[in-house]
Structures are given as structure tokens and as C-alpha cells.
Design a protein around this motif. Structure first.
Motif, short mmCIF file in Angstrom:
data_model
loop_
_atom_site.label_atom_id
_atom_site.label_comp_id
_atom_site.label_asym_id
_atom_site.label_seq_id
_atom_site.Cartn_x
_atom_site.Cartn_y
_atom_site.Cartn_z
N PHE A 628 28.52 47.75 -17.59
CA PHE A 628 27.84 48.34 -18.73
C PHE A 628 28.78 48.34 -19.92
O PHE A 628 29.98 48.15 -19.78
CB PHE A 628 27.44 49.79 -18.44
CG PHE A 628 26.59 49.94 -17.21
CD1 PHE A 628 25.26 49.58 -17.23
CD2 PHE A 628 27.13 50.41 -16.03
CE1 PHE A 628 24.49 49.71 -16.12
CE2 PHE A 628 26.36 50.55 -14.91
CZ PHE A 628 25.04 50.19 -14.95
N GLU A 629 28.17 48.59 -21.04
CA GLU A 629 29.02 48.81 -22.21
C GLU A 629 29.49 50.24 -22.19
O GLU A 629 28.76 51.14 -21.80
CB GLU A 629 28.21 48.54 -23.48
CG GLU A 629 29.08 48.57 -24.72
CD GLU A 629 28.26 48.38 -25.97
OE1 GLU A 629 27.92 47.24 -26.28
OE2 GLU A 629 27.94 49.38 -26.62
N TRP A 630 30.71 50.43 -22.58
CA TRP A 630 31.24 51.77 -22.65
C TRP A 630 32.07 51.88 -23.91
O TRP A 630 32.85 50.99 -24.23
CB TRP A 630 32.10 52.06 -21.42
CG TRP A 630 32.80 53.37 -21.48
CD1 TRP A 630 32.25 54.60 -21.44
CD2 TRP A 630 34.21 53.57 -21.58
NE1 TRP A 630 33.22 55.56 -21.51
CE2 TRP A 630 34.43 54.95 -21.61
CE3 TRP A 630 35.31 52.72 -21.68
CZ2 TRP A 630 35.70 55.50 -21.72
CZ3 TRP A 630 36.58 53.27 -21.78
CH2 TRP A 630 36.76 54.65 -21.80
N PRO A 632 34.88 53.64 -25.79
CA PRO A 632 35.97 54.61 -25.82
C PRO A 632 36.10 55.17 -27.23
O PRO A 632 35.79 54.48 -28.21
CB PRO A 632 37.19 53.78 -25.44
CG PRO A 632 36.85 52.40 -25.79
CD PRO A 632 35.36 52.27 -25.74
N LEU A 642 45.88 50.71 -27.84
CA LEU A 642 44.99 49.56 -27.75
C LEU A 642 44.14 49.49 -29.01
O LEU A 642 43.96 50.50 -29.70
CB LEU A 642 44.05 49.69 -26.55
CG LEU A 642 44.71 49.72 -25.18
CD1 LEU A 642 43.69 50.12 -24.13
CD2 LEU A 642 45.28 48.35 -24.85
N PRO A 645 37.86 48.39 -29.30
CA PRO A 645 36.95 47.24 -29.25
C PRO A 645 35.73 47.43 -30.14
O PRO A 645 35.06 46.46 -30.50
CB PRO A 645 36.57 47.16 -27.78
CG PRO A 645 36.82 48.52 -27.25
CD PRO A 645 37.94 49.08 -28.04
N PHE A 646 35.46 48.67 -30.46
CA PHE A 646 34.26 48.92 -31.27
C PHE A 646 34.64 49.30 -32.69
O PHE A 646 33.86 49.91 -33.40
CB PHE A 646 33.44 50.04 -30.64
CG PHE A 646 32.84 49.64 -29.34
CD1 PHE A 646 31.62 49.01 -29.30
CD2 PHE A 646 33.50 49.88 -28.15
CE1 PHE A 646 31.07 48.62 -28.11
CE2 PHE A 646 32.95 49.50 -26.96
CZ PHE A 646 31.73 48.86 -26.93
N PHE B 180 36.77 51.99 -16.37
CA PHE B 180 36.48 52.01 -17.79
C PHE B 180 37.58 51.25 -18.51
O PHE B 180 38.72 51.71 -18.57
CB PHE B 180 36.40 53.45 -18.30
CG PHE B 180 35.36 54.25 -17.59
CD1 PHE B 180 34.05 54.21 -18.00
CD2 PHE B 180 35.69 55.01 -16.49
CE1 PHE B 180 33.08 54.94 -17.35
CE2 PHE B 180 34.72 55.73 -15.82
CZ PHE B 180 33.42 55.69 -16.25
N ILE B 182 39.26 50.25 -21.58
CA ILE B 182 39.30 50.71 -22.96
C ILE B 182 39.42 49.52 -23.91
O ILE B 182 38.86 49.50 -24.99
CB ILE B 182 40.49 51.68 -23.16
CG1 ILE B 182 40.32 52.87 -22.24
CG2 ILE B 182 40.58 52.15 -24.59
CD1 ILE B 182 41.56 53.68 -22.08
N ARG B 183 40.14 48.52 -23.44
CA ARG B 183 40.37 47.38 -24.31
C ARG B 183 39.08 46.58 -24.53
O ARG B 183 38.81 46.11 -25.62
CB ARG B 183 41.44 46.48 -23.69
CG ARG B 183 42.00 45.47 -24.63
CD ARG B 183 43.08 44.70 -23.95
NE ARG B 183 42.62 44.20 -22.66
CZ ARG B 183 43.38 43.50 -21.83
NH1 ARG B 183 44.61 43.22 -22.16
NH2 ARG B 183 42.91 43.08 -20.69
N GLY B 185 36.00 47.77 -23.75
CA GLY B 185 34.83 48.60 -23.99
C GLY B 185 33.76 48.39 -22.93
O GLY B 185 32.58 48.38 -23.23
N ARG B 186 34.22 48.19 -21.70
CA ARG B 186 33.27 47.94 -20.62
C ARG B 186 33.43 49.00 -19.53
O ARG B 186 34.51 49.53 -19.32
CB ARG B 186 33.50 46.57 -19.97
CG ARG B 186 33.39 45.41 -20.91
CD ARG B 186 32.00 45.22 -21.43
NE ARG B 186 31.08 44.75 -20.41
CZ ARG B 186 29.76 44.68 -20.60
NH1 ARG B 186 29.24 45.07 -21.74
NH2 ARG B 186 28.98 44.23 -19.64
N GLU B 187 32.33 49.25 -18.90
CA GLU B 187 32.35 50.11 -17.72
C GLU B 187 31.92 49.25 -16.54
O GLU B 187 30.82 48.70 -16.54
CB GLU B 187 31.40 51.28 -17.90
CG GLU B 187 31.28 52.14 -16.66
CD GLU B 187 30.22 53.21 -16.79
OE1 GLU B 187 29.59 53.28 -17.86
OE2 GLU B 187 30.01 53.93 -15.82
#
Lengths: 951, 308
Positions: A628-630, A632, A642, A645-646, B180, B182-183, B185-187
Motif C-alpha cells: 500500500f501507499e503509506w 510518513p 531521508l 517521498p511525498f 513501512f 519511509i524512503r 512511502g510504501r507499506e
């Protein structure tokens, strides 16, 4: 001794004598008399014993404190005020003791709260009292040791010496004194065991051995305590009826209901028994705070216990024994008091029967050997063949009536019989002549009809059966569908039949839908198929809806709705003729295509098999991976070092208010950028053609107004002060350069608006700016090419000046004016480096095109310099744009005219379809508040100057 | 008791070695024991609401940290050994100063007990997993006690969390191990189908060892999510227990509810060694980052040091 104190050298601390103290008292009194003669600031306040100390308010009165006043050197200081808003002043509980000396308290001793002798159970207070009494006596009578006896010397005896001696000899509480044989036997046994264990202890595994030994000991322990100690204990220490309730002393809640007492007692003892095993298991050694309640978190989930618990067993021994005896006592009591005793093991066992095994060849539907009607109505053998009577008329009559009766039923026969009583013709019905023949004929007729109607009969039977067929029954009873793989074919036939029948029955009333065998999407669920057909009928022909469809009561509203959707989809598929095609592929594919089938509540056995297979497959699939999209949070990315990404993308969820704002701004941005593009393309032509000036002017102003919020967007949201100051500084520069004082009001008003916008737009602007900065290609014309544009327009409308030269002049002018401001901005830039960089990049993008175009004369292209210097310049131009965006700044000489034009444009704009009401409103607002804001602007200016000074 | 092929493993042997020390001091169950970054010290926490710092090699009890109001379930120490973070029944994270023994900050936010807590690589973020079905990240550098990130996609209590440089990995009772990134943006959700009790990262970082409540340890490939191996033999059905890999990644270690310690071969999943270490549930195992040394803690209130 009083007089000659000075002459003696005294070693040690003299023991105070009573006389001496009284002497000191006397002296103190004398001193007090002396003191009165002294001036007040030399007076010292002393108590009656001559000690220098303050008096309590109640005894000393005003003699305490500063100069024998109640005050202090600083005077009377009231309690300091503490704001109850932030830190609440703690409420001081004032009691009389706060104002009393120890002496006073001693005087009041009689009134202090004490346990009265009467209720002193443990004798503690009694002992205390006795000691006090003794002290008092001591004071009264002279003794060898003067003064009160120190506590360290005299102590109440805890145990009698006899008990002590016994304890030393090995006696313990609760044991009899005589040395029993069993006891010694146990001791010797224990010693032997210890020795044995020590001997057998393995070097390699001492730990294990220890564990083992402790375990074995603890295992043996209970029985030992039972059989050995049981005999030797003499005086178990217990209170027979400890008060454990919350009732008043002597109150008996069961006075008039003694039967409840036993129940309560038994329950208590049961709780106690159980409590030892289960509920009392809290982690050892620590309680919980008074404010926290004991809940499930505090329970010791590791119920198996601890090492040290096992070790403690030995020490706990006597108390445990007492406990044992207590339990025994309770048990005995219970046994004697209750007429019934709960058996420890009852022979009543709840018998559980296994569900009956259904034979594999069991058919869930009963099959009648013959038709229902024949079995019901003709259980007897057919009547014998009888030759017809001679009378032809009679024969015909008999045959006719038989046919009639066969068709219409028994009632008509009864009717005929009624009639036959009076009519000779119908005697054959009630056993007259030709009755046999009638019987035979009737049977034949019925047989005939039966043959004819058999099909129908079976059908009707099945339809009635349909209401409660095997599946339905199974559903109702919660049975698992049997494995029907062997009879799958027969079932399918049945189902087909049923479906066919259903449609046939429907056909009798409604024009058939014409569902061929292949067009049955829900074949595997007849009930559903039926509902589907019902649905089709209703859909195409508007048939009457059944008042209470027999299945729907099982289904929930949502199920029905979903099913309806399924039906609609299926119907559409059928209409298109795609269904049959799909049908030709294997049924599993249909399953996949129709996910709703999986949702149906009851599936036939074949379905279950399929599902089972799929479930197995799923199990095999574990572990299953999904992605899925997540998102942070930016700060998290920062902390993890980091890149977000968004970054720059719009946050998915925002506060509703800001989202509203963002939506508004978004549309405006898009709109304006589009119009800008259009304008940019026509700009050159504008420069040349004066005749178009009005038109373009209008456009530009529209665009101008459109651009306003964007400009605000692009600004980094700074605080209100900064925004106002920078605007004002702009104004000032412009004022000096253009000598246009009257420009202020509009501008400041605008500035206020902008800051307001900034504040309102808040976070969104930043993110939007980031997005623009990241995603907008560099050659995209940004909104802020206003100033040159509007200048050009002005020039064009004037018509008598070479527009290009004017433009150049003006720009250079602006350049100059902006210089000081640029310096100012540098501060800002350096302060908020990160944000400014992003911000500037936006500006750069937006400005690059107009900039390059209009400053070609100065031969500077934005692409060439990307240094900080350039950024500063960008910033500068940016601010210039901002300033010149307010229309009145451009050229003060032409202010009136431009204003008129503007208003015209506004009017015109209102007429046009592309009206931006918000910007329009803005304009109106501005023109309205012009007079007001003039004052304000002046004020702002002053403030700004102050700010300068401060800086 | 030790089977063949257990060379180089700490534990009980016939000739020498085995248990090196017993760290006693906790009054009640010890719920977790952790080596610090270089393996010279260890921290334990338990139901007696204290954290204890030990030198397991000497062995010596160095310090006790007590401020928790309920049991302490997990503790983690920064790489520079300056700060601690601990969590437990009181729904807060405690951020400690190691030398002074004082609580620097308490991070609120969890709605229920916190099961696991970890520092990130830079010791700037604390990530915790709680019974409230969420993973929360707190910023150690800000004054705010509020979380900077809440991940609440879990269906059930989150039992364990581990961090890599770029990822947060958490195992939950809903049977999933969620990564998760972070780099990116995926779960990434790996559904194991069984409640996950504890997850542990292999030293090469390519695999996740997940201890499931069906008494099975599962080794997952992180990149593909495929199941590499299953390890069975121990009992793990109802308690929060730890598992880990040895420093060489050659063996898999886990405690058992009957007080045993199990060693499996990583590749062929055979039980290489098993011995009784405690008289009760082994709550935690921690393996030395470099040497063949292991710590186990148990409900019996002891921490035991095992060496080769």
C-alpha cells in the motif's frame, strides 16, 4: 547556686532539678518585670520557662512577633496571590493546630482524638495511656532518676519470658508443648533427607538438582503437614468470628433471615478457597497506587509461580498451618450446619451425544412411489371391473357424473348425494343400482386425470417443496451440506426441473422471459436463480411483486441491495448475450468474475467444495504480501535523514477549512495561469496596437485580480508584522521615488488583505508552493508578469510616450527603489533559508519568462544566474511585482484614469461570463475602504519607521 | 541434553561452559533483557516496575531505574549508551538519562499498554508499538510529547517493532508483519496468518524472524515476502516472548513457555540444542552482537547469562 553560677566551672550537662526549673520560672517572671522597663526594641519575649521563643497566638497573644506586635519587620504580608488559572493555589486546610504551640497542644491534649479504652482491642492505646499515667505519676513523686523515664530504658514487654524460652527451645505458636513421637520422627526424617540430597547433589547440575529438590520437597510438604502436624497442634490461634463485614458492631443483618447466613458463609469460604488459587495472584512485592484501580493488568498472568515462592514455603509454615485448620473448621461447620453438602464428585455427568451419522446414500427429499394424489386418495385397490348397467341413460349419467366428480372433487359427489336422496336418478351414488359401476368409472376417470395432471401435480408439489427444500432446511437447521459428489448429477437435474417449473409457472401469468438453460447465471443457487427470474420478470414486464418474498426475510437489507446489483449486472450480461459465452468457459471463471457469489450466505455442496479448495490455496499462499501507499510525516523523514517521498505533494488529509481554501486557490491558480498564457501570447501585439488597449486592459485587470490570490499563495507565509513592514517599505520607496502619497491606502489595504490571505491559507500555501516549485516546468509562464504588463497598458493608454522606453525607464526605476528593500529581504532570506529557497524557486519559475522578456535590454537571463545573488534579485523582482500589482503604484500621475478604467473593467467584467466574483469583491472592497485605509496606512508608515529605528 | 552440532552455542553442556552468571534482583517476572549496542552491558525490565542496568560479564548490578508506575515491557538503549527508552503498562514511553537515572521526557500518546520500543539509527526518534493497534513515532529532539507519526493500519495489538535505517517493521497479533518504508512511502504487509508475537531482524538485514503464537517461528525473506523456513518444537502460545538469531545468523534462538531454550539450525530447521534454562516462562532472549553469549530472562525473576 543561683547567684554563684559564674564562679564554678561546670563539666557536663547538669541534670535539671524540679526546683531549678521552678527557679528559672521565677527568674523569667522577674526578667519580665525588668523587661518592661526596657525600650520595646530591646525587649525579648520569653515563655514561662524562660526560653526565648515566640508565643502561639492563643497564649502569647500580642507579645510575640516584631516589637511585641503581631507583625514582622516587613509589616503584615498577606498571602501571595497565585493565579488560579495556571497553577491553582493549593487549598490549605487550616485547623486550630496550625496556630498552636506544642505547649498549647499539650494543654488541649484532652480534646485530641484518641481511641477510648473501651474499644481498644489490641491494648496498644491502653499501654500508651498507662505509660502516660506513669509519667504523670513520675512527675508528681520524687524518684531516684529525676524527670520522665526515657523511653529507651523502659519498654513494654512483647512476649513473656516463658514464651521466649519456649521459642528458644523450638516451640512455636500453635504447637503443643509435649514432645511427640511423630514430631521427632519428622525432624529426623527431614534431617536424613537433607543429608541425602546434599550427598546426591551433582556437580554438573547443581541448579537442576536444586530445582528438583525444591520441587520434591514442596510436593511432599502438604501431606506431611497434614498427617504430622494434624496430631500435634494444640491451640490453633484463630478468631472464630473475625469481623469482616462493614456492618456496625452487634448488628446482625441475618437476624430475621438466618437461612441466608449459611449461604453467605459458604460463599465466603468458597471464595477463600478459590482465591488462593486464582484471584489472589498478583505480582509479588508491589501493590498499586491508591488512585489506580486493580484491574486485569495487575493480575499475574504467569500463574505458574516463582522460585522464591517455593523457597518461602518453609518460613510461612505456621501461618499456613493455621490457615489449614481454619479451613477445616469452616468445612466442619458447613457440614454440620447445612443439611445438604456439595458432593466433591457427583456421578451426574452431562451426557453428550454425537450427532447422528447420516448414511451416505441418504436422500434429503422423500420420493413417493406414486403421485401424491393417488397415494392419498386411492390407497385401496381399484374397484373390480363391473359391466355397465343395461340402461344406457343411466350409464351415460354415471359416466358423466364420475367424470365430473373426478374433475371437481368429492364435494360435488356429496352434492349429488344430497340430491339423490330425493331423486331416483342419483341413487347409484349412495349404493343403489350401478354404484359399483360408478365406483369403477370414478376410479378410471381419476386415474386418467391423475395421469394427465401428474406432471402438474409433481410440479406443484415441488414448488411447494421449494419453499422448504433440502438446502433451505439445512440452512434453517444449520446443517452442513453433505458431500453430494456422487449425486451431483441428480441434484442438478432436480434443480433444473425446479427452475423450469418456476419459469413455467411464471409463464402462465406473464409472458415468458425466455431464459434458456444456458442463460441461468445462478444455477447453482436455485433460490437465488428464482429471485433473479422474479427480478427479470419485474424488470421487463412489471409483474406484481410478491408481498412477502419467501426468501427475503432471511436476507438483510444490504444483502438484498447487493443481490439486486448482481441481478442487474447479470441481466445486462444476458441481454448482451455475453452470458452464454461466459458460461461456456469453466464455472470457476464465472466464480471469479462474480465475486458476489462468494458472499452468498448459503452455498450448495459443490460450491463448498470449490471454496474449500480456494481456502486451501489461500493457506498455501501464506505469507501473503500486499503493498500500500503509506505517507510518513515529513518530520519523521527528517529525523531518519531521508528525503520525504511525498515532499511537495498535497497532504491527503487536511483540516476541512484549509482544504476549502486550497480548493478555492487551486481553481484560481489554474484559471489565472491559463489566462496569463493567453495574454502572454498577445502581449507583443498589445504593445503595438493602441486601439486594442481597452480590451487588453480589461483582460489584464481581470488577470490582475485573478493573480492576486496567487501572489499571496506564492508568498511564504510570514508573520503579520513582517508582511506589513515589507509592504510598507515598498510603499515608502515608491513614495520617495514617485512622490505618490495617495498610493498608500490601497496598497496597505492590499497588504493587509495579503497578510490575511497568508494567515488564512496557512500551511497549504507552502505545500502548494512546493508543489509548483517541483512540478511546474520552468518555461511555464507564471502569474507575476503583472507589473510590466500593467505599466505597458498605462503607457499604451496614454498613447503619447514610446511604450518601450517607458517600460525600461520604469523598470530601472523600480530596480532602484527596490534596492534598500532588497537588503532588508536578505535578512529574511538568511533567516529562513530552507523555505525561502523553495519559495524562490517558485518565484523563479513564475517570473523567469516575463523577466527574461522585459529585461532583455539589461541582457540578463534568469537561467544564467542561479546563485544566491540571483535569488536575491528574484526576491527583489518578486517584491516589486507585489508592489506594482496594486494598480495605484504604477504611475501616480495617471491614477485617476487608471482607477476609472479599472472600475470600468470591473463593470464590464461583471457582465462577462468569466467573472471571478471573489476578485471582483476584492476590488469593490478596496475602493470602498480607500478612505479608511489611508489613515491606517499612515499609521503603518510610522510603525514601520519605528521598526527601522529599532532595527 | 545438548544435541550434536551445537558447537559454538552458549548453553548447558556436559563439560564446562553453560551458565556463566545469574543476575538476581528483580522482584518478580523479568519481561525483557537487552544487550546494549556493543554487548558490554545489558538492561532488564520487569513487573517490579524497574529497569536494571547490569554488567553481565562481571557480573554486577550497576543501576536501577524506577519511575514506571506499572510493569515495564521493553527497553532500548541508544548507540552512544547515553539514553534509554522504556515502555510498559503505563501507556507512556519513558526517555531516560542513563547516568543520572532521571526521566528526561515522557512520551504520551498511546491509548493502551506499550509492548515494544526502539530508537532509530540516529537516536532521534523513538518508535513504539502498542496494544492500541498502533505504531507511533516520537521525536526525541522536540519538547513535544506528542507523536510525530501514528500508524494505525493494524487490526490488532502490535507486539514488536524493529527499525532499520529506512524502515519501520512491526509485527502484530492480526498476523501481519508490516514494513513501512519511509524512503519509498510504501507499506508492505506480509500476512502470516498467525498472530505474530515477536519479530527479529537477521544480522544481514535480509530476513525477518517472526515468532508466531502457534508455536512456530517463521523466517521471511524481506525482499520477496516468501516463507523461507519454519521452526517448531518449542511452546509459544500465550505469552509475549522474544526470539532472535545468533550473531552469525547460523542459528535461531527462542525461549519456550516451559523454561527451555531452543536452538535451531537456520537452514534445515532442526533443533540443534535445547536445554532447561529457567523454571518458568522464558520471556526474553538477547544475543551478544559479537560473541557467543546470550541472555535469557524469565518469569522466575532471574536473568541468566549463557556463554560457550
Amino acid at each position: 547556686m543561683d547567684e554563684g553560677d559564674e564562679d564554678y566551672v561546670v563539666y557536663g550537662t547538669p541534670i535539671e532539678r524540679e526546683e531549678e526549673t521552678s527557679a528559672r520560672k521565677r527568674r523569667a517572671i522577674a526578667d519580665a518585670g525588668q523587661l518592661r522597663a526596657l525600650p520595646p526594641w530591646k525587649q525579648e519575649v520569653r515563655d514561662e520557662e524562660g526560653r526565648r521563643r515566640f508565643h502561639g497566638a492563643f497564649t502569647g497573644g500580642f507579645s510575640a512577633g516584631y516589637y511585641n506586635t503581631a507583625g514582622s519587620k516587613e509589616g503584615w504580608t498577606p498571602q501571595t496571590f497565585t493565579s488560579s488559572r495556571k497553577n491553582r493555589a493549593d487549598v490549605k486546610q487550616q485547623s486550630i493546630y496550625n496556630f498552636l504551640d506544642e505547649d498549647d497542644i499539650k494543654d488541649m491534649g484532652g480534646r485530641a482524638l484518641e481511641t477510648s479504652m473501651q474499644f481498644d482491642t489490641f491494648g496498644f492505646t491502653a499501654a500508651e495511656l498507662a505509660r502516660k499515667e506513669a509519667e504523670k505519676e513520675q512527675e508528681k513523686r520524687p524518684s531516684a532518676i529525676p524527670g520522665p523515664v526515657p523511653d529507651e530504658i523502659v519498654r513494654p514487654a512483647a512476649n513473656s519470658i516463658g514464651i521466649k524460652l519456649l521459642m528458644k527451645m523450638g516451640w512455636r505458636q500453635g504447637r503443643s508443648i509435649k514432645d511427640t513421637h511423630a514430631d521427632s520422627l519428622y525432624e529426623s526424617r527431614r534431617e536424613a533427607r537433607k543429608a541425602f540430597l546434599a550427598f546426591s547433589r551433582d556437580k554438573d547440575g547443581p541448579e537442576l538438582a536444586e530445582i528438583e529438590s525444591s520441587r520434591s520437597e514442596s510436593e511432599k510438604y502438604p501431606e506431611r503437614s497434614d498427617d504430622i502436624f494434624g496430631g500435634t497442634k494444640s491451640t490453633p490461634v484463630y478468631v472464630l468470628n473475625p469481623k469482616q463485614d462493614l456492618h456496625g458492631l452487634g448488628y446482625d443483618p441475618f437476624k430475621h433471615a438466618p437461612e441466608f447466613r449459611d449461604r453467605k458463609r459458604s460463599r465466603e469460604s468458597r471464595d477463600k478457597d478459590r482465591g488462593n488459587n486464582k484471584t489472589g495472584k498478583y505480582a509479588p512485592g508491589f501493590g498499586i497506587g491508591a488512585l489506580e484501580e486493580l484491574d486485569i493488568e495487575d493480575e499475574d498472568i504467569y500463574a505458574s509461580g516463582f522460585d522464591f515462592e517455593q523457597m518461602e514455603v518453609e518460613e510461612v509454615e505456621p501461618t499456613k498451618m493455621i490457615g489449614d485448620s481454619w479451613h477445616k473448621l469452616v468445612d466442619r461447620k458447613r457440614g454440620s450446619m447445612l443439611s445438604f453438602k456439595v458432593a466433591s464428585n457427583s456421578d451426574y455427568v452431562l451426557e453428550r451425544f454425537r450427532p447422528p451419522v447420516i448414511p451416505a446414500d441418504f436422500e434429503s427429499r422423500h420420493k413417493f412411489p406414486t403421485t401424491l394424489e393417488s397415494t392419498n386418495k386411492f390407497p385401496e385397490l381399484p374397484p373390480p371391473e363391473v359391466p355397465p348397467p343395461e340402461d344406457n341413460n343411466l350409464r351415460l349419467l354415471i359416466e358423466g357424473s364420475a367424470a365430473m366428480v373426478a374433475r371437481c372433487g368429492k364435494s360435488i359427489e356429496d352434492l349429488y348425494k344430497e340430491k339423490s336422496k330425493t331423486n331416483q336418478l342419483f341413487l347409484f351414488l349412495s349404493g343403489g343400482e350401478g354404484h359399483n359401476y360408478y365406483e369403477r368409472k370414478l376410479w378410471e376417470q381419476k386415474q386418467k386425470r391423475g395421469d394427465l395432471g401428474r406432471q402438474n401435480n409433481t410440479k406443484s408439489m415441488k414448488s411447494s417443496d421449494e419453499k422448504m427444500n433440502a438446502e433451505n432446511r439445512g440452512k434453517v437447521l444449520g446443517e452442513r451440506p453433505l458431500d453430494r459428489s456422487s449425486k451431483a448429477s441428480s441434484l442438478s437435474v432436480d434443480v433444473k426441473e425446479v427452475i423450469h417449473l418456476q419459469s413455467n409457472l411464471g409463464d402462465t401469468f406473464i409472458k415468458p422471459v425466455g431464459l434458456s438453460e444456458s442463460l441461468k447465471p445462478f444455477k447453482y443457487d436455485p433460490a437465488k436463480q428464482e429471485r433473479f427470474e422474479q427480478f427479470l420478470r419485474e424488470k421487463y414486464h412489471g409483474g406484481l411483486r410478491a408481498a412477502q418474498p419467501f426468501i427475503t426475510n432471511i436476507m438483510s437489507e444490504t444483502d438484498r441491495a447487493r443481490e439486486r446489483l448482481d441481478f442487474e449486472a447479470a441481466a445486462e450480461a444476458i441481454e448482451k448475450g455475453t452470458w452464454s459465452k461466459e458460461k461456456e468457459t469453466d464455472p470457476l471463471s464465472i466464480l471469479k468474475d462474480l465475486p458476489f457469489i462468494n458472499d452468498q450466505r448459503f452455498v450448495s455442496s459443490t460450491e463448498v467444495e470449490k471454496h474449500g479448495v480456494s481456502k486451501d490455496e489461500q493457506k498455501v499462499i501464506h505469507p501473503k504480501r500486499e503493498e500500500f501507499e503509506w505517507r510518513p510525516s515529513p518530520i519523521l523523514c527528517k529525523r531518519f535523514d531521508l528525503i520525504d517521498p511525498f515532499m511537495g505533494k498535497l497532504p491527503p488529509v487536511q483540516r476541512p477549512r484549509s482544504r476549502m481554501d486550497s480548493l478555492i486557490f487551486m481553481t484560481e491558480t489554474i484559471k489565472s495561469s491559463k489566462s496569463e498564457e493567453a495574454i502572454a501570447s498577445t502581449r507583443d501585439s498589445i504593445l503595438l496596437s493602441h486601439s486594442e488597449s481597452k480590451e487588453t486592459e480589461k483582460q489584464l485587470i481581470t488577470q490582475e485580480t485573478d493573480a492576486e490570490p496567487i501572489a499571496a499563495d506564492v508568498q511564504r507565509p510570514v508573520d503579520l508584522y513582517k508582511a506589513i513592514f515589507s509592504d510598507d517599505s515598498d510603499d515608502d520607496d515608491a513614495d520617495e521615488g514617485n512622490s505618490g502619497h495617495s498610493t498608500d491606502p490601497v496598497k496597505t489595504n492590499e497588504g493587509a488583505n495579503m497578510t490575511l490571505n497568508r494567515l488564512v491559507a496557512g500551511d497549504f500555501l507552502e505545500s502548494l508552493g512546493k508543489e509548483l516549485g517541483l512540478e511546474v516546468p520552468t518555461d511555464k509562464p507564471g502569474p507575476p508578469d503583472k507589473p510590466p504588463n500593467s505599466i505597458l497598458v498605462e503607457a499604451a493608454s496614454k498613447g503619447d510616450i514610446n511604450s518601450s522606453s517607458v517600460h525600461e525607464k520604469l523598470t530601472s526605476q523600480h530596480e532602484e527603489f527596490d534596492r534598500p528593500m532588497e537588503e532588508k529581504h536578505k535578512d529574511n532570506i538568511s533567516k529562513s533559508a530552507d523555505n525561502v529557497v523553495t519559495n524562490l524557486s517558485i518565484n523563479q519559475n513564475e517570473e523567469s519568462k516575463p523577466h527574461s522578456r522585459h529585461q532583455r535590454s539589461r541582457s540578463r537571463t534568469p537561467d544564467s544566474d542561479s546563485s544566491d545573488d540571483y535569488r536575491d534579485k528574484k526576491r527583489k523582482t518578486h517584491s516589486r511585482r507585489r508592489r506594482s500589482r496594486s494598480p495605484s503604484t504604477d504611475s501616480s500621475s495617471d491614477r485617476h484614469r487608471s482607477k476609472r478604467n479599472r472600475s470600468k473593467a470591473t463593470h464590464r467584467k461583471r457582465g462577462t461570463t468569466d467573472t471571478d466574483s471573489s476578485s471582483d469583491h476584492l476590488y469593490r472592497d478596496r475602493s470602498k475602504s480607500e478612505g479608511k485605509s489611508r489613515k491606517r496606512s499612515r499609521h503603518h508608515k510610522h510603525r514601520r519607521k519605528d521598526g527601522h529605528k529599532n532595527r | 541434553m545438548a544435541a550434536s552440532g551445537a558447537e559454538g552455542l552458549p548453553g548447558r553442556r556436559e563439560g564446562g561452559g553453560g551458565e556463566a552468571a545469574v543476575l538476581r534482583g528483580h522482584e518478580g517476572a523479568v519481561l525483557a533483557v537487552r544487550f546494549n549496542g556493543d554487548g558490554n552491558y545489558c538492561l532488564s525490565c520487569g513487573r517490579d516496575r524497574t529497569l536494571r542496568l547490569w554488567n553481565p560479564h562481571r557480573p554486577a548490578h550497576i543501576k536501577t531505574y524506577s519511575s514506571h508506575a506499572r510493569e515495564v515491557r521493553d527497553v532500548h538503549v541508544t548507540t552512544d549508551n547515553a539514553k534509554l527508552v522504556s515502555c510498559g503498562g503505563d501507556r507512556q514511553l519513558f526517555y531516560w538519562d542513563v547516568s543520572s537515572g532521571r526521566v528526561i521526557r515522557k512520551f504520551r500518546g498511546h491509548d493502551s499498554e506499550v509492548n515494544s520500543v526502539k530508537f532509530n539509527e540516529y537516536n532521534s526518534v523513538v518508535v513504539s508499538a502498542g496494544y492500541d493497534r498502533s505504531v507511533r513515532a516520537f521525536d526525541c529532539r522536540s519538547q513535544s510529547a506528542e507523536p510525530i507519526q501514528i500508524v494505525d493500519s493494524f487490526q490488532d495489538s502490535v507486539m514488536s517493532v524493529i527499525l532499520t535505517k529506512t524502515e519501520i517493521i512491526a509485527g502484530s497479533v492480526d498476523g501481519t508483519v508490516r514494513t513501512f518504508d519511509i524512503r519509498m512511502g510504501r507499506e508492505v504487509v506480509d500476512n502470516l496468518g498467525h498472530p505474530v508475537n515477536c519479530i527479529s531482524l537477521s544480522n544481514d538485514g535480509n530476513c525477518i524472524l517472526a515468532s508466531c503464537l502457534d508455536s512456530t517461528l517463521r523466517l521471511l525473506d524481506r525482499s520477496t515476502g516468501e516463507l523461507l523456513q519454519e521452526y517448531k518444537g518449542h511452546t509459544c502460545k500465550s505469552f509475549k516472548m522474544d526470539c532472535c538469531l545468533t550473531n552469525t545468523d547460523a542459528h535461531v534462538v527462542s525461549g519456550s513457555e516451559d523454561g527451555f531454550i531452543f536452538f535451531w539450525d537456520l537452514v534445515d530447521a532442526s533443533v540443534v540444542s535445547s536445554f532447561r534454562a529457567h523454571s518458568s516462562v522464558v520471556t526474553s532472549v538477547s544475543y551478544h552482537p559479537k560473541d557467543a553469549c546470550m541472555l535469557t530472562s524469565s518469569v522466575d525473576g532471574t536473568v541468566r547469562v549463557w556463554k560457550q
